[in-house]
Design a protein around this motif. Structure first.
Motif: not given
Ligand SMILES: Cc1cc2nc3c(=O)[nH]c(=O)nc-3n(C[C@H](O)[C@H](O)[C@H](O)COP(=O)(O)OP(=O)(O)OC[C@H]3O[C@@H](n4cnc5c(N)ncnc54)[C@H](O)[C@@H]3O)c2cc1C
Lengths: 406, 486
Positions: A219-220, A236, A282, A324
């Motif tokens: 997700p990052q 996410a 997120t 995600e």
């Protein structure tokens, strides 16, 4: 090793490994994210001779990669045949056990489910992937825990499952054995660019010079790529699973259905997930918590319906993972135009099973600029060009209620 | 452009059900601390629910739930009615609680607490999840009081994985509450207050106490208690430790001490320490702190949750429990063999734990054998959850109740750090093993049923690659999506 229900591959994985050896000699690659996607890419690149450094904010496989169902039967993916070709050889190639097992059964306890499974069976057979239909008695003969409520099912003569946590560690260890570096507890904080390329990656543990970067941070990815001026639309969400104490071993452990995915582990535990997800914000530093919800009870009910003969077994744990999604739910595996030495890989809900193949695709993009074994153009980031800023709202993919401070 | 018009039918939304009942105050644990809190609540006019998992079903006791019973309970524990009666008999305040209008549910475990917060916002309200022998359900609360007590700390040594090695809290429960202890002659390991009290209680209940073994050079507990033990002619074996429990099919028959002494007993009682029962706090994502003087990890400051009694921390007498148990762990570790079992559920040996080796049903190729805790520590501080996943220690039906603390101590020692240098292995709901059919929500809402999907319910996700952007795409999407709400 058998390779059932599938076209015969032209080359063995060992031959592929021999072919790529030395193709990326001395190339310095920094991989952001030590989940299965990043680690598999790192492994493929290290087998190609690259000098690989994997940076993770925590320990390897702590996010989705160590919390998933372990399924590896993704017939919808262009990476599917590579997934199927690789898995039976992964233990031997990695040198560490992954608990990979072949074949899957999907069984129905309602007419609606049975209809759905018949459609999927036909869809697969049309593609040349063998799926056999089973009636209730055939299921009961193959699945000792199934009950009288079972109406039938299907038998994938391909696919399988593995132990996510063991597989993550296998990738990580083998990467180290090949000379790769894994730096844990080291969040990546930024990039240094020069002439349209990333020349160094900044992490809390230091500065890492590189010839190429792979961003595989789950997700990052969105936040990290934004630092490079690239927009990657991702949302996410939390997905949950439960596990029981061991049941007597079934001949094929990869049995699911009744709205569940999961497997019987080699120890005998029944590990299953499914049902509603919760969309989340997120967090740049990663999720502060990964709580489960009372959905545990709905999962327990569905497992008890799937396996009436296991209904007395104790549930011993529940957990959750954050995964995600892109707007169409499909992966993005793409090398950027600017900065041109950055490759992004986000796999949505199918990244564990496909990891041996996604790593190969990423290696190809990093080293050769294009995927050598299958067409992945429809997985490019550009398909989302011009997507509105409100794409999450349009889909109803926002957090359920306003976030409350813990 | 998108079909859903701003709603996702497969998201959790408002699908999680409202609680069956609501109380001003829910108290978990009907020991003296929980009862006192419940009575105080009732006297202020609050509606109060008081639950206690005791008497736990006989089968669960066999899994050492919630204490380390070590198989030394009599068949009387299989008689549910009798057990309920003994619980009432042994706790007079229970009757007062019922008279005060408190709803008292015995044989009912609280297996989870769910709160909206970071990472979860879909709950209709904060709830406690309960289960008795027939079913599971959830209740709402304004105030939650945890009075879950403390559980036995176990540290293994050769032969500890057989019937007859039990915990002092379990012995106390069998003797003082259930009158259902199956042993006759016991050896107590440890000499701090609880060990001394256990010795005196056992004696009072007609159990022969062969002695107390203490790794340090003097009894550790209160001087008057130690004197009472001495006066009762119970010997201390000082600067000593159990080197092996030797037994037959019924379990322990004899213990050999490091000094060479052989002691005939049918039960070894581990009284090295008690661990505050913070499972629920930890599983709900609550705060906790390490306090050696109060028994290890104890609850921190958690809004809306009050912890009372031993689960809030043992009484601070200035004694460092953590330092004391680390000393025991070091000594018993020295006396252990490579094949000494650490995790009983999964039969993980000491060598396999320290070698980070997989279970025996998996191959151990050469690279695997070359790995160990040492090589893992080079990558960063050891994480008990990671080690658990690799070795399976703590992954069994008891979810580490028996081995969690000793694994944590072993990891800290391997990393040459203090106990707190290694993170605590996580607790997750259900914090008690509960059958699928009990845990199950058999009254699932229509909303939940209709919104159920295997995965996220994104039809485009499952369209075969070759059919993407072709006329067949829509056909697949429709057919696939129709099957949802499985
Ligand atoms: C409950 C559940 C069940 C699932 N079931 C299946 C299944 O059966 N089959 C299947 O194929 N897939 C399944 N999935 C999906 C699968 O788990 C994921 O697709 C896959 O694990 C993705 O791997 P990844 O490496 O891309 O991402 P992740 O596992 O999310 O890894 C990303 C890594 O990046 C690190 N990171 C993030 N930010 C930074 C930063 N700034 N610096 C450094 N590192 C950073 C994180 O710590 C993390 O380790 C499931 C997922 C869940 C949650």
């Amino acid at each position: 090793m058998t390779y059932v229900g599938m076209p015969t591959p032209s080359e063995t994985p060992h031959e592929t490994m021999a072919k790529i050896a030395g193709t990326a000699a001395r190339m310095k690659v920094v991989i952001v994210g030590g989940g299965v996607s990043g680690l598999s890419a790192g492994w493929w690149l290290a087998r190609s001779g690259a000098e690989v450094t994997v940076l993770d904010k925590g320990i390897v496989g702590w996010e989705a990669s160590g919390r998933n169902g372990g399924g590896a039967s993704h017939y919808q993916s262009p990476l599917f045949e590579e997934e199927q070709r690789m898995w039976p050889h992964m233990d031997a190639l990695l040198g560490y056990p992954t608990e990979h097992q072949q074949e899957r059964l999907v069984i129905a306890v309602s007419p609606k489910q049975l209809n759905q499974y018949h459609y999927l069976a036909k869809m697969n057979n049309d593609m040349g992937y063998r799926v056999d239909l089973l009636d209730g008695d055939q299921v009961r003969a193959m699945v000792p825990l199934a009950g009288d409520n079972c109406l039938g099912g299907m038998h994938y003569r391909f696919g399988g499952h593995a132990n996510p946590q063991r597989s993550v560690q296998a990738y990580a260890w083998t990467l180290q054995d090949l000379g790769g570096r894994i730096v844990q507890h080291s969040p990546v904080t930024g990039f240094e660019t020069e002439g349209g390329k990333v020349v160094a990656v900044h992490a809390t543990s230091g500065r890492y010079e590189c010839d190429a970067v792979v961003v595989a941070a789950g997700p990052q990815i969105q936040g990290l790529m934004a630092k490079l001026g690239v927009e990657v639309p991702l949302a996410a969400a939390r997905a949950e699973m439960i596990v029981t104490e061991p049941a007597p071993m079934m001949p094929i452990g990869g049995v699911d259905g009744n709205g569940l995915y999961g497997r019987q582990t080699l120890r005998g535990n029944l590990a299953y997930g499914g049902g509603p997800h919760e969309w989340l914000e997120t967090f740049e530093a990663g999720p502060p918590a990964r709580p489960s919800s009372p959905l545990t009870r709905n999962l327990a009910r569905r497992v008890a319906e799937l396996f009436p003969k296991a209904a007395h077994l104790n549930v011993i744990r529940s957990w959750a993972g954050i995964v995600e999604n892109t707007p169409d739910g499909r992966p993005i595996i793409d090398r950027m135009k600017d900065p041109e030495n950055v490759t992004v890989v986000t796999m949505s809900g199918v990244g564990f099973g496909l990891s041996p193949a996604s790593g190969h695709a990423v290696r190809d993009l990093v080293v050769d600029g294009q995927c050598s074994f299958t067409d992945i153009k429809k997985l490019s980031l550009s398909r989302f060009d011009g997507i509105g800023a409100d794409w999450r709202e349009q889909r109803g993919w926002q957090p359920a209620r306003t976030e409350i401070a813990a | 452009m998108h079909a859903n018009n701003g709603t996702d039918p497969h998201a959790i939304g408002t699908k999680l059900p409202a609680p069956e009942a609501r109380y001003d105050m829910v108290v978990v644990g009907a020991g003296p601390a929980g009862l006192t809190a419940a009575l105080a609540g009732a006297s202020e006019g609050k509606s109060v629910l008081l639950v206690d998992e005791n008497p736990v079903p006989g089968a669960a006791m066999g899994n050492d739930v919630p204490l380390l019973f070590g198989g030394r309970m009599t068949t009387a524990t299989q008689n549910a009615e009798r057990m309920l009666e003994t619980v009432f008999m042994s706790e007079p305040m229970l009757e007062a609680a019922m008279e005060a209008g408190i709803e008292v549910l015995l044989g009912t475990s609280a297996w989870g607490v769910y709160r909206n917060g970071t990472g979860i916002t879909g709950l209709p309200e904060n709830v406690v999840a309960l289960a008795d022998k027939d079913r599971g359900w959830i209740v709402g609360y304004n105030e939650l009081v945890l009075a879950t007590g403390a559980r036995d700390l176990a540290i293994g040594f050769p032969g500890w994985n057989q019937p007859g090695v039990m915990g002092a809290a379990a012995l106390e429960r069998l003797l003082a509450h259930y009158e259902a202890f199956a042993g006759k002659r016991v050896l107590i390991v440890g000499s701090h207050d609880f060990a001394l009290e256990t010795a005196l209680l056992a004696r009072e209940k007609g159990v022969e106490v062969a002695g107390l073994v203490e790794v340090r050079s003097a009894p550790q507990g209160d001087a008057a208690l130690a004197e009472a033990v001495r006066a009762a002619q119970i010997p201390f074996y000082l600067e000593d430790a159990p080197a092996e429990a030797i037994g037959g099919i019924d379990g322990v028959e004899r213990v050999r001490l490091r000094s060479g002494a052989q002691i005939d007993v049918d039960t070894v009682v581990l009284a090295i320490g008690l661990v505050p029962s913070i499972e629920l706090i930890d599983a709900m994502g609550g705060k906790r702190v390490l306090d050696g003087a109060r028994g290890g990890y104890i609850p921190g400051d958690n809004a809306g949750v009050t912890c009372v009694g031993d689960c809030a921390g043992l009484a601070d007498t200035g004694f460092d429990h953590v330092e004391y148990r680390m000393e025991w762990a070091r000594e018993l570790g020295k006396l252990s063999q490579p094949d000494t079992i650490i995790c009983q559920c999964e039969e993980v040996t000491r060598a396999d734990l320290l070698g980070v080796q997989p279970p025996r049903y998996l191959d151990r190729p050469a690279p695997m054998q070359a790995r160990s805790l040492d090589t893992l520590i080079q990558d960063g501080p050891p994480n008990p959850d990671q080690i658990k996943r690799l070795t399976r220690a703590g992954m069994g039906v008891c979810q580490g109740r028996r081995c969690r603390d000793q694994v944590a101590m072993m990891l800290a020692m391997a990393a040459n750090g203090p106990f707190g240098s290694v993170p605590l292995a996580t607790h997750r709901a259900p914090v008690r093993p509960l059958p699928l059919r009990i845990l199950a929500d058999w009254e699932e809402s229509e909303d939940m049923r209709a919104g159920w999907d295997v995965w996220f319910g994104i039809p485009t996700q499952w369209v075969p690659y070759r059919d993407i952007d072709t006329p067949r795409e829509r056909e697949h999407q429709t057919a696939i999506a129709e099957g949802w709400s499985l």
